[in-house]
Write a protein that holds these residues in place. Structure first.
Motif, PDB file in Angstrom:
ATOM      1  N   ILE A   1      45.041  26.960  36.550  1.00  0.00           N
ATOM      2  CA  ILE A   1      45.159  25.704  36.619  1.00  0.00           C
ATOM      3  C   ILE A   1      44.293  24.713  37.737  1.00  0.00           C
ATOM      4  O   ILE A   1      44.698  25.470  38.752  1.00  0.00           O
ATOM      5  CB  ILE A   1      46.496  25.000  36.383  1.00  0.00           C
ATOM      6  CG1 ILE A   1      46.325  23.427  35.731  1.00  0.00           C
ATOM      7  CG2 ILE A   1      47.263  24.882  37.472  1.00  0.00           C
ATOM      8  CD1 ILE A   1      47.688  22.990  35.055  1.00  0.00           C
TER       9      ILE A   1
ATOM     10  N   ALA B   1      45.445  18.510  36.386  1.00  0.00           N
ATOM     11  CA  ALA B   1      46.450  18.372  35.231  1.00  0.00           C
ATOM     12  C   ALA B   1      46.876  16.840  35.376  1.00  0.00           C
ATOM     13  O   ALA B   1      47.008  16.251  36.373  1.00  0.00           O
ATOM     14  CB  ALA B   1      47.458  19.171  35.962  1.00  0.00           C
TER      15      ALA B   1
ATOM     16  N   GLY C   1      46.086  19.985  30.875  1.00  0.00           N
ATOM     17  CA  GLY C   1      45.917  21.069  31.881  1.00  0.00           C
ATOM     18  C   GLY C   1      44.447  21.714  31.834  1.00  0.00           C
ATOM     19  O   GLY C   1      43.959  21.807  30.768  1.00  0.00           O
TER      20      GLY C   1
END
Length: 201
Positions: free
Chosen positions: A128, A131, A108
């Protein structure tokens, strides 16, 4: 950009959180993790940079934490908080083959939105932005998930460096507050982190 991101203790925590719908605690650690601003009497920049492996019970796995996170701190009414935070961090996990499953890799990448520094203790949160397959669920929310890292980086000879990962809140729950993290609960193995602080105390 941080270079070389978990089914780690954090993935186990994430699985438990997602399964139970339990809320993420606002803060379990003293210092920066409890939301208290670091004391200072003059503006300055403070932050943390570096990388390390995270101690993990399964020797077939390798978890690495990369961070380059900083904040501008300005006195406000006798209290000092981050007026601006910036940087990136990455959590990555190489998983060895086990239980009939092939080896795999997950990660991530995060953009920092809050940094707090209180002596050797640092809390960092971010959203985030990229990912691996295991964390696409956090990337593809209506608003990408916020996660956190906590660090304890003592002076040389004053103890072990420790790291903590704070998972995002379950879908539908209030999101993790900025700069609110769990206590660092795993030893850092190899690598190193450097905490900087130009504030005058």
């Amino acid at each position: 950009m941080i270079k070389p991101t978990l089914r780690t203790a954090a993935l186990l925590v994430l699985a438990a959180v997602l399964a139970t719908g339990a809320p993420v605690p606002a803060s379990a650690a003293p210092g920066p993790s409890d939301g208290r601003p670091a004391a200072a009497t003059a503006p300055g920049v403070a932050g943390i940079a570096g990388w390390s492996r995270m101690d993990y019970a399964d020797p077939r796995d390798e978890i690495q934490i990369f961070v380059d996170a900083h904040g501008l701190f300005t006195p406000r009414g006798g209290r000092t908080g981050p007026a601006l935070s910036w940087g990136t961090f990455r959590i990555q996990h190489s998983m060895g083959a086990k239980d009939g499953e092939p080896a795999s890799f997950n990660w991530g990448d995060f953009t920092v939105d809050c940094v707090r520094v209180d002596g050797p203790d640092v809390a960092v949160t971010g959203r985030i932005v990229d990912a691996g397959p295991g964390w696409q669920i956090f990337l593809n929310r209506e608003r990408p998930a916020r996660m956190g890292l906590s660090f304890h980086v003592p002076a040389p000879g004053a103890g072990a460096t420790r790291i903590g990962i704070t998972p995002p809140a379950p879908d539908g729950q209030p999101e993790l507050p900025m700069c609110s993290t769990w206590a660092p609960d795993a030893d850092a193995l190899g690598g190193a982190y450097t905490v900087t602080d130009t504030r005058r105390h």
